[in-house]
Design a protein around this motif. Structure first.
Motif, short mmCIF file in Angstrom:
data_model
loop_
_atom_site.label_atom_id
_atom_site.label_comp_id
_atom_site.label_asym_id
_atom_site.label_seq_id
_atom_site.Cartn_x
_atom_site.Cartn_y
_atom_site.Cartn_z
N PRO A 143 0.80 -1.23 0.00
CA PRO A 143 0.00 0.00 0.00
C PRO A 143 0.83 1.28 0.00
CG PRO A 143 -0.96 -1.61 1.48
CD PRO A 143 0.34 -2.19 1.03
N ALA A 144 1.92 1.29 0.76
CA ALA A 144 2.77 2.49 0.81
C ALA A 144 3.44 2.75 -0.53
CB ALA A 144 3.83 2.34 1.89
N PHE A 145 3.60 1.69 -1.34
CA PHE A 145 4.19 1.84 -2.67
C PHE A 145 3.14 2.31 -3.68
CE2 PHE A 145 5.53 0.40 -6.85
CZ PHE A 145 6.90 0.68 -6.86
N THR A 146 2.02 1.61 -3.74
CA THR A 146 1.00 1.93 -4.74
C THR A 146 0.38 3.31 -4.52
OG1 THR A 146 -0.68 0.76 -3.44
CG2 THR A 146 0.47 -0.49 -5.15
N LYS A 147 0.44 3.79 -3.28
CA LYS A 147 -0.09 5.12 -2.99
C LYS A 147 0.72 6.21 -3.69
CE LYS A 147 -1.12 8.24 0.88
NZ LYS A 147 -1.09 8.41 2.36
N HIS A 148 1.99 5.93 -3.95
CA HIS A 148 2.87 6.96 -4.50
C HIS A 148 3.41 6.64 -5.90
CE1 HIS A 148 3.13 7.53 -0.09
NE2 HIS A 148 3.24 8.80 -0.39
N PHE A 149 3.49 5.36 -6.26
CA PHE A 149 4.21 5.00 -7.47
C PHE A 149 3.45 4.00 -8.34
CE2 PHE A 149 7.42 5.12 -3.91
CZ PHE A 149 7.85 6.41 -4.13
N ALA A 150 3.85 3.99 -9.61
CA ALA A 150 3.51 2.94 -10.55
C ALA A 150 4.77 2.67 -11.35
CB ALA A 150 2.37 3.37 -11.47
N VAL A 151 5.10 1.40 -11.55
CA VAL A 151 6.32 1.05 -12.27
C VAL A 151 6.18 1.44 -13.74
CG1 VAL A 151 7.91 -0.80 -12.89
CG2 VAL A 151 6.73 -0.86 -10.69
N LYS A 152 7.18 2.15 -14.24
CA LYS A 152 7.21 2.55 -15.64
C LYS A 152 8.40 1.91 -16.33
CE LYS A 152 5.05 7.10 -14.94
NZ LYS A 152 5.18 8.55 -15.24
N GLY A 153 8.43 2.05 -17.66
CA GLY A 153 9.56 1.53 -18.42
C GLY A 153 9.17 1.19 -19.83
N THR A 154 10.14 1.23 -20.74
CA THR A 154 9.87 0.77 -22.10
C THR A 154 9.69 -0.75 -22.07
OG1 THR A 154 12.26 0.64 -22.49
CG2 THR A 154 11.15 2.65 -23.19
N ALA A 155 8.80 -1.23 -22.92
CA ALA A 155 8.46 -2.66 -22.84
C ALA A 155 8.20 -3.25 -24.22
CB ALA A 155 7.21 -2.85 -21.97
N LEU A 156 8.40 -4.55 -24.32
CA LEU A 156 8.06 -5.31 -25.51
C LEU A 156 6.56 -5.59 -25.53
CD1 LEU A 156 10.93 -7.96 -25.24
CD2 LEU A 156 10.94 -5.88 -26.64
N LYS A 157 6.05 -6.01 -26.68
CA LYS A 157 4.63 -6.34 -26.77
C LYS A 157 4.33 -7.70 -26.15
CE LYS A 157 3.64 -3.54 -30.86
NZ LYS A 157 3.15 -3.54 -32.27
N LYS A 158 5.34 -8.59 -26.19
CA LYS A 158 5.14 -9.94 -25.67
C LYS A 158 6.27 -10.30 -24.70
CE LYS A 158 2.89 -11.71 -29.87
NZ LYS A 158 2.95 -12.76 -30.94
N VAL A 159 6.00 -11.27 -23.84
CA VAL A 159 7.06 -11.80 -22.97
C VAL A 159 8.13 -12.39 -23.88
CG1 VAL A 159 7.63 -13.54 -21.24
CG2 VAL A 159 5.46 -12.30 -21.10
N PRO A 160 9.39 -12.01 -23.69
CA PRO A 160 10.45 -12.48 -24.60
C PRO A 160 10.68 -13.98 -24.51
CG PRO A 160 11.39 -11.32 -22.73
CD PRO A 160 9.91 -11.10 -22.66
N GLN A 161 11.27 -14.53 -25.57
CA GLN A 161 11.56 -15.96 -25.60
C GLN A 161 12.49 -16.32 -24.44
OE1 GLN A 161 13.16 -16.97 -29.44
NE2 GLN A 161 11.15 -17.03 -30.42
N GLY A 162 12.26 -17.52 -23.92
CA GLY A 162 13.07 -18.00 -22.80
C GLY A 162 12.40 -17.80 -21.46
N TYR A 163 11.26 -17.09 -21.47
CA TYR A 163 10.52 -16.84 -20.23
C TYR A 163 9.10 -17.38 -20.39
CZ TYR A 163 14.36 -13.61 -19.35
OH TYR A 163 15.61 -13.07 -19.18
#
Length: 224
Positions: A143-163
């Protein structure tokens, strides 16, 4: 703070070499104020983060001169004061605390891995999230995290191979960088207790930063 914001606003309106060099005294005065601010934040952060080294604030700040070679925006200067307070200073790894001041509500406090050009770093974080998904989830859903932040970042459209595409943290395995941005208004910057306020926000990022730094423990910056 008035001196900092006034100079940055003026630079934004006069983003050219002639004005920049003609107002060197104002720039240096504003830079000194920013370095004092960074120094005060470092002192506060050391109370809870022993990895912050005693270093000159000037070594943590970034130049205003922009590299315009590959940009459509040919403005020669970035009208902002920026600093990265981290175990190895301005280097993006280990991750630390990022401060950017820019007028008209474009300032923010940041944390995490902003650089997505280091493929090894991206792979190390992905592998760590895949192996420690519960720990990651606990941090980013607190709760203390979501109240202040949301994780950002550049991302692929799909989960990459190997995962595993069905991994509970599959959305975050798509990411190439993982960072936080906490926006600041000019009014917040002007408050007398701004250093305490900013330090408190940074402290709330420490679990997130700690997770990433554990993932990046053996990362080596590529040679220039």
């Amino acid at each position: 703070m008035n001196r900092i914001l006034d100079y940055l606003a003026a630079l934004e309106q006069n983003n050219n070499k002639e004005w920049y060099h003609a107002h060197k005294a104002e720039r240096e005065a504003a830079s000194r104020e920013f370095e004092v601010l960074v120094d005060m934040l470092m002192m506060e952060l050391r109370k809870t983060d022993e990895n912050i080294p005693p270093v000159e604030p000037k070594k943590l700040t970034f130049k205003m001169v922009r590299d315009t070679r590959f940009s459509n925006d040919k403005s020669p200067y970035n009208p902002a004061f920026r600093a990265h307070i981290a175990p190895k200073g301005k280097l993006p790894v280990p991750v630390g605390y990022f401060l950017m001041l820019r007028p008209e509500g474009r300032s923010f406090l940041g944390g995490g891995l902003f650089a997505d050009m280091f493929k090894d770093a991206t792979a190390m974080v992905r592998n760590y999230i895949a192996a420690h998904g519960n720990d990651w989830n606990e941090i980013i859903t607190a709760p203390a995290f979501t109240k202040h932040f949301a994780v950002k970042g550049t991302a692929l459209k799909k989960v990459p191979q190997g995962y595993d595409p069905g991994h509970p943290q599959g959305e975050y395995l798509k990411y190439k960088s993982w960072y936080l941005e906490y926006p600041l208004t000019d009014k917040q910057l002007m408050k007398a207790d701004f250093v305490d306020y900013a330090a408190d926000i940074f402290v709330r990022m420490q679990a997130f930063n700690g997770f990433l730094n554990r993932a990046l423990e053996n990362f080596q910056m590529p040679p220039r």
